[in-house]
Design an enzyme around this catalytic site. Structure first.
Site, PDB file in Angstrom:
ATOM      1  CE1 TYR A 141      -3.393  -2.740   0.530  1.00  0.00           C
ATOM      2  CE2 TYR A 141      -4.598  -0.828   1.345  1.00  0.00           C
ATOM      3  CZ  TYR A 141      -4.586  -2.128   0.883  1.00  0.00           C
ATOM      4  OH  TYR A 141      -5.764  -2.809   0.785  1.00  0.00           O
ATOM      5  CG  ASP A 223      -1.418 -20.654  -1.185  1.00  0.00           C
ATOM      6  OD1 ASP A 223      -0.847 -20.634  -0.071  1.00  0.00           O
ATOM      7  OD2 ASP A 223      -0.946 -21.259  -2.174  1.00  0.00           O
TER       8      ASP A 223
END
Ligand code: IPM
Ligand code: MG
Length: 358
Positions: A141, A223
């Site tokens: 970010y 994941d």
């Protein structure tokens, strides 16, 4: 006690849900005899419309003056094609950075009354009670270089994921400290099979862990973590991860317990000499422009954020507990909005929480 609170309702349903959060805050202040000094400011799309920038200097000043800030939601469709630094979301990122709130706590808890609103089978939800600890002021970010350069087939978008040892260490300690008051288990999420930032992340987490010998640590690849969240959510106590993994997994976490509209969050960082946290409090959901202004948005995420503010920024444990207990009573009574299969309006749900506080 004096409570100096800044409200930044923002865009879309942020306005409606913040109004209910403030209704509950005023009610609690009156009941427990606290002096509430409330100011309101501009952040996000509304700030761009009124001042030309998503995080005006005046808002920065108000934020630094307040003891705590309660926020709504940010983002409007008319800015969908604007460059990142001209978007409402940029205001949110800027305020997080200015306040140094590097830890975003997103509790995910199964409520009995909401079992049937969950997309998961009921038996998977028994005992679900976790806190997602999202690193909030680093990673993709904020990393540089970033931007879009070049032209034609060679036009290139770039973002940089970067973390320093100290950034990883402080969020890790935050997670371990929280775990000490809970079930004493920390799960660190990374992608260390591919990313160097994750390799450093895992190494630093391992180095910090011995400071907390009473807390159990394990690691999951992101994941697999996404899968485990729906396969066996009750296994988690405190889960800690970098900024973007936390953005993604906290949306997933929120919906498994019924509705994303339920989830509060606290963003904390620096601690004042009296032990209170400097804090930003906001529901996890977005501005939902499609339902804005209709009075059907769920205010419980915003009200839960007020409870978190009372607890973390003001140390008002009893008041926070009163709000949380009242929310549970309102859920059990079924005075809930459409997302939870109820018929209450945003305002009715907020008023019901005040009544339940008494
Ligand atoms: C959140 C939101 C924000 C984020 C957006 C609106 C910038 O999705 O708080 O999770 O990505 O942090
Ligand atoms: Mg998000």
């Amino acid at each position: 006690m004096q409570l100096k609170v800044l409200a930044l309702p923002g865009d879309g349903i942020g306005v409606e849900v913040t109004a209910e959060g403030l209704r509950v805050l005023k009610h609690v202040a009156a009941k427990y005899k606290h002096e509430l000094v409330l100011t309101e400011g501009l952040l996000g799309g509304i700030a761009i419309h009124k001042t030309g920038t998503p995080f005006p200097a005046e808002t920065e000043r108000l934020t630094l003056e307040a003891d705590a800030t309660i926020m709504g939601a940010f983002g409007l469709p008319e800015f969908d094609n604007a460059p990142p630094d001209k978007r409402p979301e940029r205001g949110l990122l800027a305020i997080r950075k200015v306040l140094g709130v590097y830890a975003n706590l997103r509790p995910v808890k199964a409520y009995e009354a909401l079992l049937d609103s969950s997309p998961l089978k009921n038996h998977l939800l028994a005992g679900v009670d976790m806190i997602i600890v999202r690193e909030l002021t680093g990673g993709l970010y904020y990393g540089t270089p970033r931007g879009i350069s070049g032209t034609g087939d060679e036009e290139r978008g770039t973002n940089t994921m970067t973390y320093t040892r100290s950034e990883i260490a402080r969020i890790t300690r935050m997670a371990f400290k929280l775990a000490r008051n809970r079930r004493r288990k920390v799960t660190s999420v990374d992608k260390s099979n591919v990313l160097e930032t994750s390799q450093l992340w895992r190494r630093v987490v391992e180095e910090i862990a011995p400071e907390f010998p009473d807390v159990k640590l394990d690691h999951l690849l992101v994941d697999n973590a996404a899968m485990q969240l729906v396969l066996k959510p009750a296994q988690f106590d405190v889960i800690v991860m970098e900024n973007m993994f936390g953005d993604i997994l906290s949306d997933e976490g929120s919906v498994i317990t019924g509705s994303i509209g339920m989830l509060p969050s606290a963003s904390i960082g620096a601690q004042k000499p009296n032990g209170a946290w400097v804090g930003l409090y906001e529901p996890v959901h977005g501005s939902a422009p499609d339902i804005a202004g209709k009075g059907i948005a769920n205010p419980l995420g915003a009200i839960g954020s007020v409870a978190a503010m009372l607890e973390y920024s003001f140390g008002l444990i009893e008041e926070a507990a009163a709000v949380n207990t009242a929310m549970e009573a309102v859920l059990n009574a079924g005075v809930v909005t459409r997302d939870l299969k109820g018929t209450a309006t945003t305002e009715q749900a907020g008023k019901a929480v005040c009544e339940a506080i008494g």
